[in-house]
Design an enzyme around this catalytic site. Structure first.
Site, PDB file in Angstrom:
ATOM      1  CD  GLU A 305      -3.250  -0.613   2.074  1.00 48.33           C
ATOM      2  OE1 GLU A 305      -2.984   0.049   3.093  1.00 48.33           O
ATOM      3  OE2 GLU A 305      -4.372  -1.094   1.851  1.00 48.33           O
ATOM      4  CG  HIS A 349       9.578 -28.868   2.632  1.00 47.67           C
ATOM      5  ND1 HIS A 349      10.319 -30.012   2.479  1.00 47.67           N
ATOM      6  CD2 HIS A 349      10.101 -28.225   3.713  1.00 47.67           C
ATOM      7  CE1 HIS A 349      11.229 -30.077   3.436  1.00 47.67           C
ATOM      8  NE2 HIS A 349      11.126 -29.004   4.195  1.00 47.67           N
ATOM      9  CE  LYS A 457     -11.532   0.681   1.852  1.00 49.39           C
ATOM     10  NZ  LYS A 457     -10.849   1.617   2.738  1.00 49.39           N
TER      11      LYS A 457
HETATM   12  O1  PA5 Z   1      -3.771   1.166   5.528  1.00 46.03           O
HETATM   13  C1  PA5 Z   1      -4.940   1.523   5.434  1.00 46.03           C
HETATM   14  O2  PA5 Z   1      -5.273   2.694   5.692  1.00 46.03           O
HETATM   15  C2  PA5 Z   1      -6.063   0.563   5.026  1.00 46.03           C
HETATM   16  O3  PA5 Z   1      -5.602  -0.683   4.694  1.00 46.03           O
HETATM   17  C3  PA5 Z   1      -7.046   0.447   6.180  1.00 46.03           C
HETATM   18  O4  PA5 Z   1      -6.360   0.021   7.316  1.00 46.03           O
HETATM   19  C4  PA5 Z   1      -8.191  -0.521   5.890  1.00 46.03           C
HETATM   20  O5  PA5 Z   1      -8.814  -0.205   4.680  1.00 46.03           O
HETATM   21  C5  PA5 Z   1      -9.227  -0.473   7.016  1.00 46.03           C
HETATM   22  O6  PA5 Z   1      -9.717   0.825   7.147  1.00 46.03           O
HETATM   23  P1  PA5 Z   1     -10.457   1.326   8.444  1.00 46.03           P
HETATM   24  O7  PA5 Z   1      -9.518   1.281   9.586  1.00 46.03           O
HETATM   25  O8  PA5 Z   1     -10.866   2.728   8.121  1.00 46.03           O
HETATM   26  O9  PA5 Z   1     -11.640   0.429   8.654  1.00 46.03           O
END
Ligand code: PA5
Length: 490
Positions: A305, A349, A457
């Site tokens: 990310e 493995h 989303k």
């Molecule tokens: O790193 C991030 O911001 C995302 O992966 C969020 O953690 C994930 O989408 C969950 O979001 P939230 O904490 O708003 O439910």
């Protein structure tokens, strides 16, 4: 006290050859980027406005006041005393750090053996998928009266967490009665989102219902374990101060400008060179410790990310030093190494065959543990394993894997952990966060946003009819449906 060390011998041309290893000249070519990356990162770290606005507040999380830690510890102990089970609801950054901590720092088979876990509550994670099977079975089998629920969502809007929470809330209400809200704890944004709204309403009715902790501003999900993960640590009885101490000591090491002494910079630098110049887009994270497999999963989110980005970063600095980052939409660059979690020795493995003989497009990062909490010796006589301990064997397997990779000119490096304790685990997480931040500087991308995650989303929200979706987004989704020609489904 022993320190975490970073062994990068096998990343170098002297060991894996010039075509696949990093040479001195490769590093010298990056000298300017290293020094400007350092100056930029340190500048941001020292300016709270930039830390909060841009998402770098994680850098100061280990320095939270001891009063905060004490409050969370007391809360955790209270929950642990009163309940047999705790369900944590959350996904992505609101789950992976907790799961990593659970597996690294709690005893193996934690839920199975009450004595081993010092009679603390059993821990379950839900809301990290929309698979109906796991949550149904869990709710069918747990006793709601003996169960506490912690729901974690920074936005307070995430579909997976929301769906799980609505279900769990209904289950608690039915099983516990009108005071069920006293068995719910919420960790979310201090001001925004529907979860926060719910907390405000519930608190007004009953101050013990929906107790909550705010997430700090400027801390993105994947950098938030030292914020949203603290209550979980307290419930399972991990010493938060030790985690912070490890992170702070690592912070000192990773703030040094000289990259030759800074393990995070060296890690980022070598991986960037191998990625950009030696065609190594795949990043295999392979701890040799069962308990660190989930830490590898946590790293997958951190790397993917943070650095997997379509556009480079455009920095605008105002007269008072406040920065604004935009996406430089001139040309799409589509950068970022692809992380793959693995575990030694199990995956020797399976995926190891491809690591050794498949395309030479990967860098393997090992995490080696010097001392395990327990030791098992093989006492039976007359076998090549006679007299050996499991620690010796697992270390030998890791060394053997390094050797096999080097023989095939496959770059790899090893992070050496003296042991898997709260201190070293805190240090390890901070190391990876700093390395990722620095890699973001070298690639010049925004390591703190995740616009790519929004696509799915928005699609779901549009189809579900969520209010507030912009007309532009809704039109884009509705005017470009997936094409499903039945001829191509056989
Ligand atoms: O790193 C991030 O911001 C995302 O992966 C969020 O953690 C994930 O989408 C969950 O979001 P939230 O904490 O708003 O439910």
């Amino acid at each position: 006290m022993k320190e975490i060390r970073f062994d990068f011998n096998n990343m170098l041309d002297i060991n894996v050859g010039n075509a696949h290893g990093v040479g001195k000249d490769d590093i010298l070519e990056m000298a300017k980027d290293i020094s400007s990356g350092h100056d930029h990162l340190r500048g941001l770290a020292q300016d709270s406005r930039n830390r909060v606005n841009l998402g770098l507040e994680w850098m100061v999380l280990p320095y939270q006041k001891s009063k905060v830690v004490l409050t969370i510890k007391k809360l955790g102990d209270e929950i642990a005393r009163k309940y047999y089970n705790v369900i944590f609801l959350g996904i992505g950054g609101s789950y992976l750090g907790l799961k990593a901590a659970q597996d690294a720092l709690a005893v193996p088979y934690y839920n199975e053996f009450a004595k081993s876990r010092n009679n603390r509550p059993r821990v379950y994670f839900e809301g990290n998928n929309l698979d109906p099977d796991t949550i149904s079975v869990l709710l069918k089998n747990l006793n709601p009266k003996k169960t506490f629920v912690v729901v974690i969502s920074k936005s307070g809007e995430t579909t997976e967490t929301k769906a799980a929470f609505i279900s769990v809330e209904g289950w608690l209400k039915k099983g516990v009665g009108k005071n069920y809200g006293r068995q719910i704890f919420v960790i979310t944004d201090p001001d925004a989102g529907s979860l926060r709204k719910r907390v405000t309403q519930e608190n007004a009715r009953d101050s013990l219902s929906f107790r909550s902790l705010p997430l700090l501003k400027g801390v993105g999900g994947r950098y938030s374990e030292f914020n949203m993960g603290l209550l979980h640590l307290a419930i399972i009885g991990v010493d938060i101060n030790e985690v912070f101490k490890g992170a702070k000591d690592m912070d000192k090491k990773c703030s040094i400008s000289d990259y030759a002494k800074n393990p995070a910079y060296m890690y980022a630098l070598l991986h960037t060179i191998l990625y950009k110049k030696k065609s190594k887009p795949l990043a295999i994270m392979m701890p040799f410790a069962e308990g660190l497999k989930s830490t590898a999963d946590w790293y997958v989110q951190l790397l993917a990310e943070s650095l997997g980005k379509k556009f480079r970063r455009k920095i605008n600095v105002s007269y008072n030093g406040v920065e604004e980052w935009a996406r430089d939409k001139g040309t799409a660059v589509n950068v970022g190494r692809t992380p793959i979690p693995c575990r030694g020795t199990g995956d020797l493995h399976s995926v190891q065959q491809n690591n050794i003989e498949g395309q030479n497009d990967k860098v393997v990062t090992f995490i080696r543990v010097d001392k395990f909490k327990n030791e098992m010796k093989i006492t039976v006589k007359g076998d090549i394993l006679s007299g050996k301990g499991f620690t010796e064997l697992i270390k030998l397997a890791q060394e053997a894997t390094e050797w096999a990779l080097v023989r095939e000119s496959r770059p790899n490096c090893t992070i050496i952990l003296p042991e898997v304790s709260a201190y070293y685990w805190g240090a390890l997480l901070f190391f990876f966060q700093m390395a990722t931040a620095f890699e973001g500087e070298l690639l010049n991308v925004n390591a703190y946003d995740q616009p790519g995650v929004e696509g799915y989303k928005n699609y779901m929200y549009t189809k579900l009819g969520k209010p507030g979706i912009s007309r532009e987004i809704a039109e884009e989704i509705n005017n470009n449906p997936l094409k499903k020609d039945q001829n191509y489904i056989i």
